[in-house]
Design a protein around this motif. Structure first.
Motif, PDB file in Angstrom:
ATOM      1  N   UNK A  98       0.776  -1.228   0.000  1.00 31.27           N
ATOM      2  CA  UNK A  98       0.000   0.000   0.000  1.00 31.27           C
ATOM      3  C   UNK A  98       0.811   1.283   0.000  1.00 31.27           C
ATOM      4  N   UNK A  99       2.120   1.178   0.132  1.00 26.93           N
ATOM      5  CA  UNK A  99       2.945   2.385   0.292  1.00 26.93           C
ATOM      6  C   UNK A  99       2.790   3.356  -0.878  1.00 26.93           C
ATOM      7  N   UNK A 100       2.979   2.880  -2.095  1.00 27.25           N
ATOM      8  CA  UNK A 100       2.932   3.791  -3.234  1.00 27.25           C
ATOM      9  C   UNK A 100       1.537   4.356  -3.470  1.00 27.25           C
ATOM     10  N   UNK A 101       0.512   3.567  -3.201  1.00 26.24           N
ATOM     11  CA  UNK A 101      -0.853   4.079  -3.340  1.00 26.24           C
ATOM     12  C   UNK A 101      -1.105   5.210  -2.355  1.00 26.24           C
ATOM     13  N   UNK A 102      -0.670   5.023  -1.114  1.00 29.98           N
ATOM     14  CA  UNK A 102      -0.828   6.076  -0.109  1.00 29.98           C
ATOM     15  C   UNK A 102       0.027   7.287  -0.453  1.00 29.98           C
ATOM     16  N   UNK A 103       1.262   7.059  -0.867  1.00 30.71           N
ATOM     17  CA  UNK A 103       2.141   8.174  -1.229  1.00 30.71           C
ATOM     18  C   UNK A 103       1.518   9.022  -2.342  1.00 30.71           C
ATOM     19  N   UNK A 104       1.000   8.368  -3.365  1.00 34.00           N
ATOM     20  CA  UNK A 104       0.422   9.102  -4.493  1.00 34.00           C
ATOM     21  C   UNK A 104      -0.835   9.858  -4.083  1.00 34.00           C
ATOM     22  N   UNK A 105      -1.615   9.258  -3.197  1.00 34.59           N
ATOM     23  CA  UNK A 105      -2.827   9.926  -2.718  1.00 34.59           C
ATOM     24  C   UNK A 105      -2.465  11.165  -1.912  1.00 34.59           C
TER      25      UNK A 105
END
Length: 221
Positions: A98-105
């Motif tokens: 989930x790291x990149x999804x959260x970062x992009x959000x």
């Protein structure tokens, strides 16, 4: 690219994000950087990122995303032995779900507050450790979802998506920042600047790409 518009770069101070930073400086009117603390193994990368951003003359913002370290057990945010190779039937334990999804959000929300619609991230499908959130299909899907969620028209740029580490070194050289990337960035999972520890997965990829590029460059010259 539109050199009349600004961009936000997700920035960790590593080889990939530093190359992306200078790529963005080349292609947009102005650039901001966004760095995250997320309970990672070492805080050195934040210091490195802030230093590189300062030398590049771009604004630096640090966001606390430490809740990520509470969501799953992995070797980047937990005290467990790091996988040196990708397991045959799973992802390496360096994968942070989930790291990149959260970062992009988070990045999109911050970009919106600065009237920025271009977001740059250094993920790559060409030379990665099997992380599903580095794939082009994920980026396209996340881009669409974020736009729908905020009723905006963000564009997520991934200049390294189809470049292996050899090609990333080549791009850094073309941008005139080969020495910066080689001597000032921190890619090592164990927090050692430049050439790193030499044995973690990130260092192995970086070293192999560098050796390949120097060999190719020598042939050109």
């Amino acid at each position: 690219m539109n050199k009349k518009e600004p961009a936000l770069v997700l920035f960790s101070g590593g080889q990939d994000s530093t190359t992306c930073l200078y790529w963005a400086i080349e292609n947009f009117s102005s650039v901001r950087t966004l760095c995250f603390t997320y309970g990672q193994r070492h805080s050195k990368e934040v210091e490195v990122a802030q230093s590189i951003a300062g030398h590049a003359g771009v604004p630096f913002q640090l966001l606390d995303a430490s809740i990520i370290s509470q969501l799953s057990v992995n070797s980047l945010t937990s005290d467990i032995v790091m996988d040196q190779e990708k397991p045959a039937d799973s992802y390496p334990n360096t994968f942070v779900p989930g790291r990149n999804l959260l970062f992009l959000t988070f990045a999109a929300v911050i970009a919106r507050s600065h009237d920025i619609r271009h977001i740059v991230t250094g993920v790559s499908e060409a030379d990665y450790s099997g992380y599903p959130d580095c794939r082009d299909t994920f980026i396209l899907s996340a881009n669409a979802s974020i736009n729908l969620a905020m009723d905006e028209h963000f564009q997520i740029h991934t200049p390294l998506m189809w470049r292996d580490k050899t090609a990333v070194w080549q791009l850094a050289d073309q941008l005139g920042v080969f020495d910066v990337v080689r001597t000032q960035t921190l890619t090592c999972y164990n927090g050692i600047i430049a050439d790193g520890c030499g044995h973690c997965p990130a260092c192995k990829l970086r070293k192999q790409g560098l050796e390949n590029y120097l060999k190719i460059k020598g042939q050109w010259e």
